[in-house]
Design a protein around this motif. Structure first.
Motif, PDB file in Angstrom:
ATOM      1  N   TYR A  33       0.843  -1.186   0.000  1.00 35.77           N
ATOM      2  CA  TYR A  33       0.000   0.000   0.000  1.00 35.77           C
ATOM      3  C   TYR A  33       0.886   1.246   0.000  1.00 35.77           C
ATOM      4  CZ  TYR A  33      -3.561  -3.240   1.873  1.00 35.77           C
ATOM      5  OH  TYR A  33      -4.411  -4.285   2.083  1.00 35.77           O
ATOM      6  N   PHE A  34       0.430   2.287  -0.678  1.00 35.25           N
ATOM      7  CA  PHE A  34       0.982   3.622  -0.496  1.00 35.25           C
ATOM      8  C   PHE A  34      -0.006   4.395   0.385  1.00 35.25           C
ATOM      9  CE2 PHE A  34       3.351   3.886  -4.876  1.00 35.25           C
ATOM     10  CZ  PHE A  34       4.208   2.871  -4.463  1.00 35.25           C
ATOM     11  N   LEU A  35       0.520   5.095   1.383  1.00 38.68           N
ATOM     12  CA  LEU A  35      -0.302   5.906   2.283  1.00 38.68           C
ATOM     13  C   LEU A  35       0.020   7.371   2.039  1.00 38.68           C
ATOM     14  CD1 LEU A  35      -2.145   6.382   4.777  1.00 38.68           C
ATOM     15  CD2 LEU A  35      -0.141   5.910   6.211  1.00 38.68           C
ATOM     16  N   HIS A  58       5.411   2.660   2.033  1.00 38.74           N
ATOM     17  CA  HIS A  58       5.744   3.979   1.511  1.00 38.74           C
ATOM     18  C   HIS A  58       4.670   4.966   1.961  1.00 38.74           C
ATOM     19  CE1 HIS A  58       8.923   2.382  -1.117  1.00 38.74           C
ATOM     20  NE2 HIS A  58       8.101   1.370  -1.313  1.00 38.74           N
ATOM     21  N   ILE A  59       5.107   6.062   2.584  1.00 40.41           N
ATOM     22  CA  ILE A  59       4.196   7.096   3.080  1.00 40.41           C
ATOM     23  C   ILE A  59       4.577   8.421   2.438  1.00 40.41           C
ATOM     24  CG2 ILE A  59       3.381   8.354   5.106  1.00 40.41           C
ATOM     25  CD1 ILE A  59       3.979   5.890   6.787  1.00 40.41           C
ATOM     26  N   PHE A  60       3.587   9.100   1.892  1.00 42.87           N
ATOM     27  CA  PHE A  60       3.789  10.376   1.216  1.00 42.87           C
ATOM     28  C   PHE A  60       3.060  11.461   2.007  1.00 42.87           C
ATOM     29  CE2 PHE A  60       4.060   6.940  -1.751  1.00 42.87           C
ATOM     30  CZ  PHE A  60       5.126   7.256  -2.575  1.00 42.87           C
ATOM     31  N   ILE A  61       3.795  12.467   2.454  1.00 38.00           N
ATOM     32  CA  ILE A  61       3.230  13.550   3.262  1.00 38.00           C
ATOM     33  C   ILE A  61       3.134  14.801   2.395  1.00 38.00           C
ATOM     34  CG2 ILE A  61       3.529  14.994   5.298  1.00 38.00           C
ATOM     35  CD1 ILE A  61       2.916  12.078   5.961  1.00 38.00           C
ATOM     36  N   THR A  62       1.905  15.318   2.218  1.00 37.52           N
ATOM     37  CA  THR A  62       1.727  16.479   1.351  1.00 37.52           C
ATOM     38  C   THR A  62       2.242  17.751   2.001  1.00 37.52           C
ATOM     39  OG1 THR A  62      -0.528  16.935   2.153  1.00 37.52           O
ATOM     40  CG2 THR A  62      -0.290  15.450   0.242  1.00 37.52           C
ATOM     41  N   HIS A  63       2.020  17.919   3.314  1.00 33.68           N
ATOM     42  CA  HIS A  63       2.517  19.100   4.018  1.00 33.68           C
ATOM     43  C   HIS A  63       2.443  18.853   5.522  1.00 33.68           C
ATOM     44  CE1 HIS A  63      -1.830  19.793   3.878  1.00 33.68           C
ATOM     45  NE2 HIS A  63      -1.732  20.799   4.721  1.00 33.68           N
ATOM     46  N   ILE A  91       9.517   7.289   3.890  1.00 35.49           N
ATOM     47  CA  ILE A  91       8.643   8.453   4.055  1.00 35.49           C
ATOM     48  C   ILE A  91       9.135   9.557   3.133  1.00 35.49           C
ATOM     49  CG2 ILE A  91       7.779  10.194   5.673  1.00 35.49           C
ATOM     50  CD1 ILE A  91       8.325   8.160   7.919  1.00 35.49           C
ATOM     51  N   TYR A  92       8.224  10.127   2.359  1.00 35.23           N
ATOM     52  CA  TYR A  92       8.536  11.202   1.435  1.00 35.23           C
ATOM     53  C   TYR A  92       7.732  12.421   1.874  1.00 35.23           C
ATOM     54  CZ  TYR A  92       9.590   6.923  -1.133  1.00 35.23           C
ATOM     55  OH  TYR A  92      10.057   5.674  -1.492  1.00 35.23           O
ATOM     56  N   GLY A  93       8.417  13.504   2.231  1.00 32.95           N
ATOM     57  CA  GLY A  93       7.694  14.659   2.736  1.00 32.95           C
ATOM     58  C   GLY A  93       8.535  15.927   2.703  1.00 32.95           C
ATOM     59  N   PRO A  94       7.906  17.053   3.034  1.00 33.13           N
ATOM     60  CA  PRO A  94       8.612  18.343   2.980  1.00 33.13           C
ATOM     61  C   PRO A  94       9.740  18.435   4.000  1.00 33.13           C
ATOM     62  CG  PRO A  94       6.224  18.638   3.077  1.00 33.13           C
ATOM     63  CD  PRO A  94       6.497  17.202   3.395  1.00 33.13           C
ATOM     64  N   LYS A  95      10.628  19.385   3.780  1.00 31.04           N
ATOM     65  CA  LYS A  95      11.710  19.648   4.722  1.00 31.04           C
ATOM     66  C   LYS A  95      11.130  19.907   6.107  1.00 31.04           C
ATOM     67  CE  LYS A  95      15.737  22.586   5.494  1.00 31.04           C
ATOM     68  NZ  LYS A  95      16.559  23.724   4.982  1.00 31.04           N
ATOM     69  N   GLY A  96      11.691  19.251   7.104  1.00 33.10           N
ATOM     70  CA  GLY A  96      11.219  19.381   8.469  1.00 33.10           C
ATOM     71  C   GLY A  96      10.601  18.112   9.010  1.00 33.10           C
ATOM     72  N   ILE A  97      10.150  17.211   8.121  1.00 34.60           N
ATOM     73  CA  ILE A  97       9.492  15.990   8.581  1.00 34.60           C
ATOM     74  C   ILE A  97      10.463  15.083   9.333  1.00 34.60           C
ATOM     75  CG2 ILE A  97       9.867  14.810   6.360  1.00 34.60           C
ATOM     76  CD1 ILE A  97       6.795  14.396   8.637  1.00 34.60           C
ATOM     77  N   GLU A  98      11.709  15.004   8.860  1.00 37.47           N
ATOM     78  CA  GLU A  98      12.684  14.139   9.534  1.00 37.47           C
ATOM     79  C   GLU A  98      13.029  14.693  10.907  1.00 37.47           C
ATOM     80  OE1 GLU A  98      16.767  11.723   8.498  1.00 37.47           O
ATOM     81  OE2 GLU A  98      16.313  13.535   7.362  1.00 37.47           O
TER      82      GLU A  98
END
Length: 304
Positions: A33-35, A58-63, A91-98
């Motif tokens: 699954y992609f979330l 795999h997790i994709f964070i829009t913002h 995890i794929y997301g904007p700068k700051g998520i890590e």
């Protein structure tokens, strides 16, 4: 391929709508699954489905607004005890998520029993994830918010048995060998396999937006045109376009008007404000064009 909206609400959760989480079910294709986004009620919503946490790889964070990420630390922690041990997660997301996750885990004493990798995204990048192309586009919101466009690989055409019979090749195991080769030989003649294949089937294209004002530039239109499904926010439903723009969101009628020219098969609206009661929503739904939906929690759509 199936899309399921686990959380369809905007900002504040309600009894009827939890905050944002969307599942792209690719179990038949890649057994995963992609979330997309992780609202705070995600774990509770998953309990009402057959979705296995260990298969969310795999997790994709829009913002980074809370209604899109506050469920992430809890989900990552629980996954460790739900069959996720040693199962890598990206995890794929904007700068700051890590940084946010590192601080959260450090303060809470959280330790995961599987490797996870954080990939910071930026405007215009293209990801390759399990054979899927994922294009990333910056949207228009008070903080950086992104669009993810998922493109399934094209499917090679089927072997044309009639053409093979015409050159004297009868059905049998050799058909499988031919399909796997670029060229093959029969009776001293070399053939290109491509000449015996039907037309290529284009892969599905799914566009999922984070929160955004309406976007109208040509590059954006090119990116989402001809999509099989587009998921777009509709925080405002009552022709309040000026207010929508003021708060960094979109108004449903303006989005539908824009999409008329983009050859989009299906549009799903989510991020619905809880200030709209059921009667109002039903009235809006009755007026929607064909293949246009306002999602509720657990709304599910098979992409054909």
């Amino acid at each position: 391929m199936r899309l399921t909206v686990l959380g369809s609400g905007a900002g504040l959760p309600s009894k009827e709508r939890k905050t944002q989480s969307i599942i792209l079910d690719l179990i038949p294709e890649i057994n995963a699954y992609f979330l997309i986004d992780v609202g705070e009620a995600l774990q509770h919503q998953l309990l009402h489905t057959n979705i296995k946490s260990r298969k969310i790889n795999h997790i994709f964070i829009t913002h980074l607004h809370g209604d899109h990420i506050y469920g992430l630390p809890g989900f990552l922690s629980s996954r460790a005890f739900q069959g996720g041990e040693n199962q890598p997660l990206h995890i794929y997301g904007p700068k700051g998520i890590e940084e946010w996750l590192e601080v959260t885990f450090q303060i809470s004493g959280t330790h995961l029993n599987y490797p996870f990798y954080v990939h910071e995204i930026h405007d215009g990048m293209t990801l390759s994830v399990e054979g899927y192309q994922v294009d990333v586009r910056l949207l228009d919101h008070p903080i950086d918010s992104y669009l993810f466009v998922f493109k399934e690989p094209d499917k090679e055409g089927s072997l044309d048995a009639d053409k093979l019979k015409e050159v004297g090749i009868r059905p049998g195991p050799i058909y499988a060998e031919i399909k796997e080769s670029n060229t093959f030989e029969h009776d001293g003649i070399t053939y290109n396999t491509s000449e015996f294949l039907g037309p290529v089937t284009p892969g599905k294209k799914i566009a999922i937006h984070g929160d955004t004002r309406l976007i109208k530039d040509s590059e954006y239109k090119r990116l989402i045109e001809n999509s099989d499904v587009v998921i777009h926010e509709a925080t405002f439903l009552d022709n309040e376009s000026e207010k929508a723009h003021e708060f960094g969101h979109s108004e449903i009628h303006e989005v539908m008007e824009l999409f008329k020219s983009l050859n989009i098969d299906t549009t799903i609206f989510t991020h619905i404000s809880n200030r709209y009661d059921e009667n109002f929503l039903n009235n809006i739904k009755q007026k929607l064009p064909e293949q246009t939906y306002i999602a509720e929690d657990f709304f599910s759509f098979q992409v054909k």
